[in-house]
Design a protein around this motif. Structure first.
Motif: not given
Length: 293
Positions: A35-59
């Motif tokens: 089950v750990a593989y799915k849980e880690i994948q969920t953590i990655l998807d939830k916490n490592l979304a690049i959108g906010t960081l990208k907006d902040e950097l470009f701004k």
């Protein structure tokens, strides 16, 4: 590792409490690892979304003459995607230990006839009752489980410890206890470093059984065993044992990275989190799936 255990087979002894917990928890651990593989994948998807960081950097830094914001984003995305790909590859290669577990068979062969007798129900009831006072007085081991575990499970470390003492009384020989339980009710710690077994444990063993007590984490025990048995050095075995203890740290690095994104900390904290993610990537690439059996 099994070579070392086989050479020490005549000296190995397993407290009944250890064998009981292994059998009780083994199937759950195997399932949790899948089950750990799915849980880690969920953590990655939830916490490592690049959108906010990208907006902040470009701004804030798009027009900086020396900072290539686009390259920074590409590097971070590359690391994240690489971690996900390696995690998926490891999942695909993960063996079905419920169907066939050769390492388990080898372990059973080594410890066959080496497990102590179980305590009677009356003896266990007495231990459970006395353990409550030990917990109140913070007498090691076991008091750290008082709030962590439910029911009689919280007394497991005390039962194990008393079985060690009983065995030492009967054998009149020093005890070497190998454990990867790193809680402070087993180990004396200072300044973030593990120093030795708790002095109370050493003293209680000496008082009750009249013998010395030594304690090692698995990787240290393997190092010393190789020297004692004059075996060829096997650094990969030592590293694998150490790896098991340290894996949780790399999951913590993901949380640090997530926190940096949420707080827009484009500074040394972000740099450190990214560096630690790279370490996680390397760990996943070199992960030996057999260590999880």
């Amino acid at each position: 590792m099994f070579d070392i255990l086989q050479k020490l087979q005549e000296r190995i002894w397993i407290p009944h409490q250890v064998a009981y917990e292994i059998h009780k928890n083994r199937l759950t651990v195997i399932s949790d690892q899948s089950v750990a593989y799915k849980e880690i994948q969920t953590i990655l998807d939830k916490n490592l979304a690049i959108g906010t960081l990208k907006d902040e950097l470009f701004k804030n830094y798009k027009r900086h003459p020396f900072i290539d914001v686009k390259q920074i984003i590409e590097d971070i995305e590359g690391i994240i995607n690489k971690v996900k790909d390696d995690l998926q590859a490891t999942k695909q290669a993960h063996p079905d230990f419920l169907e066939n577990d050769e390492l388990w068979k080898q372990l059973i062969a080594i410890i066959d006839g080496k497990v102590s007798q179980a305590y009677s129900k009356d003896k266990l009831k007495e231990i459970y009752k006395n353990s409550e006072q030990r917990f109140k007085d913070l007498i090691p081991p076991g008091y750290k489980d008082d709030d962590r575990k439910k029911g009689d499970d919280k007394y497991g470390d005390v039962v194990l410890w008393l079985q060690l003492i009983d065995y030492a009384k009967s054998q009149k020989k020093p005890i070497i206890f190998v454990t990867d339980d790193d809680k402070e009710d087993w180990w004396l710690k200072h300044g973030g470093k593990t120093i030795s077994p708790r002095p109370e444990l050493v003293q209680e063993m000496l008082t009750e059984a009249g013998v010395r007590f030594y304690m090692y984490p698995s990787h240290r025990f393997l190092e010393e065993a190789q020297k004692f048995l004059t075996l060829p050095e096997q650094p990969e075995v030592i590293e694998e044992a150490r790896e098991i203890r340290e894996q949780k740290k790399y999951i913590d690095y993901l949380s640090a990275y997530s926190s940096a994104i949420e707080n827009s900390l484009i500074n040394s904290e972000m740099t450190e989190a990214i560096a630690n993610m790279t370490k996680l990537q390397d760990r996943l690439i070199n992960l030996d799936i057999n260590q999880f059996s």
